[in-house]
Design a protein around this motif. Structure first.
Motif, short mmCIF file in Angstrom:
data_model
loop_
_atom_site.label_atom_id
_atom_site.label_comp_id
_atom_site.label_asym_id
_atom_site.label_seq_id
_atom_site.Cartn_x
_atom_site.Cartn_y
_atom_site.Cartn_z
N VAL A 137 0.84 -1.20 0.00
CA VAL A 137 0.00 0.00 0.00
C VAL A 137 0.88 1.26 0.00
O VAL A 137 0.65 2.20 -0.78
CB VAL A 137 -0.94 0.00 1.22
CG1 VAL A 137 -1.68 1.33 1.31
CG2 VAL A 137 -1.93 -1.15 1.13
N ASN A 138 1.90 1.27 0.88
CA ASN A 138 2.80 2.43 0.94
C ASN A 138 3.52 2.64 -0.39
O ASN A 138 3.66 3.77 -0.87
CB ASN A 138 3.82 2.24 2.05
CG ASN A 138 3.21 2.35 3.43
OD1 ASN A 138 2.09 2.84 3.59
ND2 ASN A 138 3.93 1.89 4.44
N ASP A 139 3.98 1.54 -1.00
CA ASP A 139 4.67 1.62 -2.28
C ASP A 139 3.77 2.25 -3.35
O ASP A 139 4.19 3.12 -4.12
CB ASP A 139 5.10 0.22 -2.75
CG ASP A 139 6.35 -0.27 -2.05
OD1 ASP A 139 6.95 0.51 -1.30
OD2 ASP A 139 6.73 -1.44 -2.25
N PHE A 140 2.52 1.79 -3.40
CA PHE A 140 1.62 2.25 -4.44
C PHE A 140 1.33 3.74 -4.30
O PHE A 140 1.44 4.50 -5.27
CB PHE A 140 0.31 1.46 -4.40
CG PHE A 140 -0.75 2.03 -5.32
CD1 PHE A 140 -0.59 2.01 -6.69
CD2 PHE A 140 -1.89 2.63 -4.79
CE1 PHE A 140 -1.55 2.56 -7.54
CE2 PHE A 140 -2.86 3.16 -5.64
CZ PHE A 140 -2.69 3.12 -7.01
N TYR A 141 0.97 4.20 -3.11
CA TYR A 141 0.59 5.60 -2.97
C TYR A 141 1.79 6.53 -3.08
O TYR A 141 1.67 7.66 -3.57
CB TYR A 141 -0.16 5.81 -1.65
CG TYR A 141 -1.58 5.29 -1.73
CD1 TYR A 141 -2.54 5.96 -2.48
CD2 TYR A 141 -1.95 4.11 -1.10
CE1 TYR A 141 -3.84 5.49 -2.58
CE2 TYR A 141 -3.24 3.61 -1.20
CZ TYR A 141 -4.18 4.30 -1.95
OH TYR A 141 -5.47 3.82 -2.06
N ALA A 142 2.96 6.05 -2.67
CA ALA A 142 4.17 6.85 -2.87
C ALA A 142 4.47 6.96 -4.37
O ALA A 142 4.77 8.04 -4.88
CB ALA A 142 5.34 6.21 -2.14
N TRP A 143 4.39 5.83 -5.07
CA TRP A 143 4.61 5.83 -6.52
C TRP A 143 3.59 6.71 -7.24
O TRP A 143 3.95 7.45 -8.16
CB TRP A 143 4.51 4.39 -7.04
CG TRP A 143 4.48 4.28 -8.54
CD1 TRP A 143 5.55 4.29 -9.39
CD2 TRP A 143 3.31 4.15 -9.37
NE1 TRP A 143 5.13 4.17 -10.69
CE2 TRP A 143 3.76 4.09 -10.71
CE3 TRP A 143 1.95 4.08 -9.11
CZ2 TRP A 143 2.89 3.95 -11.78
CZ3 TRP A 143 1.07 3.95 -10.17
CH2 TRP A 143 1.54 3.88 -11.49
N ARG A 144 2.33 6.67 -6.80
CA ARG A 144 1.30 7.47 -7.47
C ARG A 144 1.54 8.97 -7.27
O ARG A 144 1.22 9.77 -8.15
CB ARG A 144 -0.09 7.06 -6.99
CG ARG A 144 -1.18 7.52 -7.94
CD ARG A 144 -2.49 6.84 -7.72
NE ARG A 144 -3.17 7.29 -6.51
CZ ARG A 144 -4.45 7.00 -6.24
NH1 ARG A 144 -5.16 6.25 -7.06
NH2 ARG A 144 -5.01 7.42 -5.12
N THR A 145 2.11 9.35 -6.12
CA THR A 145 2.46 10.76 -5.91
C THR A 145 3.50 11.21 -6.93
O THR A 145 3.40 12.30 -7.51
CB THR A 145 3.02 10.96 -4.48
OG1 THR A 145 2.02 10.58 -3.53
CG2 THR A 145 3.41 12.41 -4.24
#
Length: 821
Positions: A798-806
């Motif tokens: 989850v952290n990876d995805f939202y960081a990547w999406r930023t």
């Protein structure tokens, strides 16, 4: 230049003459001794003054400032300590308001106001750096412009003057110690001089001078608040013993004698003795990442370091305290009752006290009440006896009957008092006995029960709950891990109160602390200076993912300032460009480092075929670096085993002045160091060799990216990287117009085309996958066993995805902007 040096030499000669006169004067006074307490105090002050004069004697100052104010033109000399003669300032202490002007002036803005007073305007005309050796002025540098500019490609670079460039180019220990105060930059100085009341959080890039800021801030605060702030009331928490040895060298330079300097582990072990039986952070790191079930252990460790766990402990302690109180009125007789409401009221009035102290007070409150009631009951019985005596005994004539009645009354009186005493003892046994003191360990053991988590963390998912209950079996056997230290110390303080307190605490490399750790340290200080870099948070199983959680927690109780500094002064631009490449390829929204315009050699990336080839290439590289005059060289490996293998290889080859480091408490002594990457936090070297940057050692993973970024940024001047097989994807040269690449942790969950800048990437909430853990019972089963997996089941995913999406959003905005032109 010669004329300028001669002019400065004349002032130096006068200054040295003044200092030497004062040294002779203070020396004579110190030899006389003291006759009483007052003279002893004066003698102590004179000894400190003498020590200060002797410290600055070799180099009384490092800079000169020429300016105009309301009184006309002025020239001042800036040094580590102030020097006065007959009321005139010969040297101005860098920590004064006047001293601030020296760091504030960067060659761009010239008008300043002393202490922000609009009536004290100062116009700076020039600024000089003065180098002194053996009582001679050897160099005078007019300090020019230093500012951040943006290149045509959009890259930000810190342009610096020749003086700062020279300091950064020469990184020998002696020069660094000598020039550390002189090289402080304006953005660093602004942080250093913030008021004591502020708790400061500094997010600083690698090489931005966080450690220098921390130590200079202590020096400034001790100087500005000397009536209130004593050195022994300042605690510095450093990342390891190696860094503490560096601080010890700077103590006399910065006038910070007497401050307490420790690692968190060392500080905790003096406060809570059981800590010595627990692995430290680095040992725990090795243990966790060697475990097949490391993901489960990381999840438990993260929870134990969270503020949610701290709140659970708070709620549990509060609940336990109330359950130990009497559950009903304490009834001794018809006229002697202590109501539960009265007990609860007394307890509530003691909520500010530690639990055991609170319980002792309640216990004493009940005991005092019982004694008071016992005395009252006895007085009433005796009064009734006296009345009966007057009525029944005194009216009888002298003789046997009168004696019998008297003795009967006495027996009745004794029986009633005995029965009442028995009732009191029974009540005290029932209500007071269980209010015994509770140890932190006992309380902690009782945390790991299903009913506790169901009561105080009802929304916890089943998997984490199961992991915590399983871990609780180890806790009950006193098998503690590093992440248990903070809860144990916190519970001990909740039970018994704190025995230590500081005016100010400085924490360096704070990204390696959990929110829980930082929260408990906050309880021990009136203010804090917290410095770190989340991009270097290699202890991701425990440390911070961001500053937000802790900052939100602390700002309700402290005056908090959050400051970001992204300019790096440590490494050449070429090295920092490579470090930025790692951050970009990792697709996490960390601010990129702003390098200085100090050019050097391009980092070398070399492929080798096998281990023998690697050793040959490192050996040759090592000799080349030594021949180049580098004083400190580090060979970084992925783990202790690799470091030990290389060390044995090179010692057999006869390489001298070589040192193997495998523990955080090591003190560096040799010119060449072989050390695992996870131990180099806070250290820096002239040149760095990284023995393996292949895709096996540094995968496209956040933890690996932080480790590689941190390893790269240890180098001042030269960086050489080797790899076997394939190069790490984190070092690939990617097209900036291409979208950020999804990480493997969530790539298969994407249900939109991430290459389309107009469509915000989305993931599936859940999916059906093959259950590889289920063994079919019968060979003829037609369907493979399956299970439903939710995207949110994995915190890191989850952290990876939202960081990547930023990061993706920034790319999409750039693409749209380019298309609209």
């Amino acid at each position: 230049m010669e004329e300028m040096i001669q002019q400065e030499q004349e002032y130096l000669d006068r200054t040295l003459s003044v200092i030497e006169d004062q040294i002779r004067e203070k020396s004579a006074v110190c030899k006389k001794g003291a006759q009483d307490a007052v003279e002893e105090q004066l003698l102590k002050q004179n000894r400190q003054a003498l020590k200060s004069l002797e410290t600055i004697r070799p180099r009384p100052y490092f800079g000169r400032l020429d300016f105009k104010d309301e009184f006309g033109k002025e020239t001042i000399y800036i040094g580590k300590r102030g020097v006065e003669q007959d009321g005139d300032l010969i040297v101005v202490d860098w920590r004064t308001d006047l001293g601030k002007l020296y760091n504030a002036y960067q060659g761009v803005k010239s008008d300043f106001y002393i202490n922000n007073d609009p009536n004290r305007k100062v116009e700076i005309e020039s600024k000089r750096a003065i180098s002194i050796e053996n009582d001679r002025v050897v160099k005078v540098s007019d300090i020019g412009k230093t500012e951040i500019v943006e290149t045509p490609s959009g890259e930000k670079v810190k342009m610096m003057d020749s003086y700062l460039e020279e300091i950064l180019r020469h990184t020998g220990d002696e020069l660094q110690l000598r020039e550390i105060i002189a090289s402080i930059q304006q953005e660093q100085d602004e942080i250093i001089r913030l008021p004591l009341k502020h708790t400061i959080i500094v997010q600083g890039a690698a090489g931005s001078g966080k450690s220098s800021i921390a130590l200079h801030r202590i020096s400034y605060l001790l100087y500005q608040y000397q009536e209130r702030l004593q050195p022994e009331k300042v605690l510095v928490l450093a990342p390891n013993e190696m860094f503490l040895s560096y601080i010890h060298k700077l103590v006399p330079e910065l006038d910070i004698d007497g401050i307490e300097q420790r690692t968190f582990y060392d500080w905790a072990s003096t406060y809570f003795t059981d800590v010595r039986e627990i692995s430290d952070l680095h040992e725990n790191y090795v243990d966790i990442y060697a475990d097949e079930k490391k993901e489960d252990r990381i999840r438990v460790s993260k929870y134990k370091g969270s503020l949610q766990f701290k709140k659970l402990l708070d709620d549990l302690v509060a609940e336990v305290g109330r359950t130990l109180l009497p559950y009903k009125d304490i009834h001794l007789s018809e006229h002697h009752t202590l109501t539960k409401e009265e007990i609860d009221q007394f307890y509530e009035s003691r909520l500010h006290l530690p639990l055991n102290v609170r319980l002792r007070d309640v216990k004493q409150f009940i005991l005092n009440w019982s004694k008071k009631e016992g005395k009252a009951y006895k007085a009433r019985v005796e009064k009734e006896f006296d009345e009966a005596y007057e009525k029944w005994v005194m009216t009888l004539p002298e003789g046997e009957e009168r004696k019998n009645v008297y003795e009967a009354l006495e027996r009745a009186k004794t029986l009633r008092l005995k029965q009442f005493s028995k009732q009191v003892n029974k009540a005290m046994e029932e209500y007071v006995r269980k209010m015994e003191e509770i140890t932190a360990v006992r309380m902690y053991k009782n945390v790991f029960q299903k009913r506790v988590f169901n009561r105080f963390a009802p929304d916890m998912d089943e998997k984490l709950l199961g992991l915590l209950l399983k871990n609780g079996q180890k806790i009950k056997q006193r098998q503690f891990s590093y992440e248990d230290i903070a809860p144990l110390i916190y519970l001990d303080a909740k039970m018994n109160g704190k025995t230590l307190e500081y005016e100010h605490i400085v924490i360096d490399e704070a990204q390696d602390y959990s929110p829980f750790q930082l929260a408990i340290m906050k309880d021990y200080a009136k203010s804090m200076t917290i410095l770190g870099d989340v991009a270097q948070g290699i202890f991701s199983f425990y440390g911070l993912d961001s500053w937000d959680e802790f900052q939100s927690y602390i700002q309700d109780q402290h005056d908090v300032k959050r400051i970001d500094i992204q300019t790096s002064y440590r490494s050449t631009k070429e090295i920092m460009d490579l470090a930025n490449r790692v951050l970009i390829n990792n697709s996490y929204p960390y601010p990129l480092v702003i390098p200085v315009n100090r050019s050097g050699k391009e980092p070398q990336v070399e492929k080798v075929e096998h281990f023998g080839d690697l050793c040959d290439r490192i050996e040759q590289t090592l000799y080349n670096l030594l021949d180049s005059g580098h004083q400190t060289i580090a060979i970084l490996t992925k783990d202790t085993e690799a470091a030990t293998d290389l060390y044995h290889q090179f010692t057999r080859r006869g390489i001298a002045d070589l040192e193997l480091v495998t523990a955080a408490h090591h003190h560096l002594q040799k010119r060449v160091v072989i050390i695992p990457s996870y131990l180099v936090k806070g250290l820096e070297f002239d040149a760095v060799i990284i023995e393996d940057v292949s895709d096996k050692t540094f995968q496209d993973h956040t933890h690996h990216a932080k480790m590689l970024y941190m390893s790269i940024t240890r180098a001042h001047h030269e960086l050489i990287l080797f790899y076997r097989g394939n190069l790490s994807p984190l070092l690939e040269q990617r097209d900036p117009h291409e979208p950020p690449r999804p990480r493997a942790s969530f790539a298969e969950w994407l249900q939109t085309d991430y290459r389309d800048p107009d469509t915000l990437p989305q993931v599936m909430e859940e999916r059906v996958i093959e259950d590889t853990e289920t063994i079919p019972l019968f060979e003829d089963e037609e369907e493979e066993p399956t299970k439903v997996e939710r995207f949110t089941d994995d915190r890191e995913r989850v952290n990876d995805f939202y960081a990547w999406r930023t990061v993706w959003k920034k790319w999409a905005e750039q693409q749209k902007a380019e298309m609209s032109r």
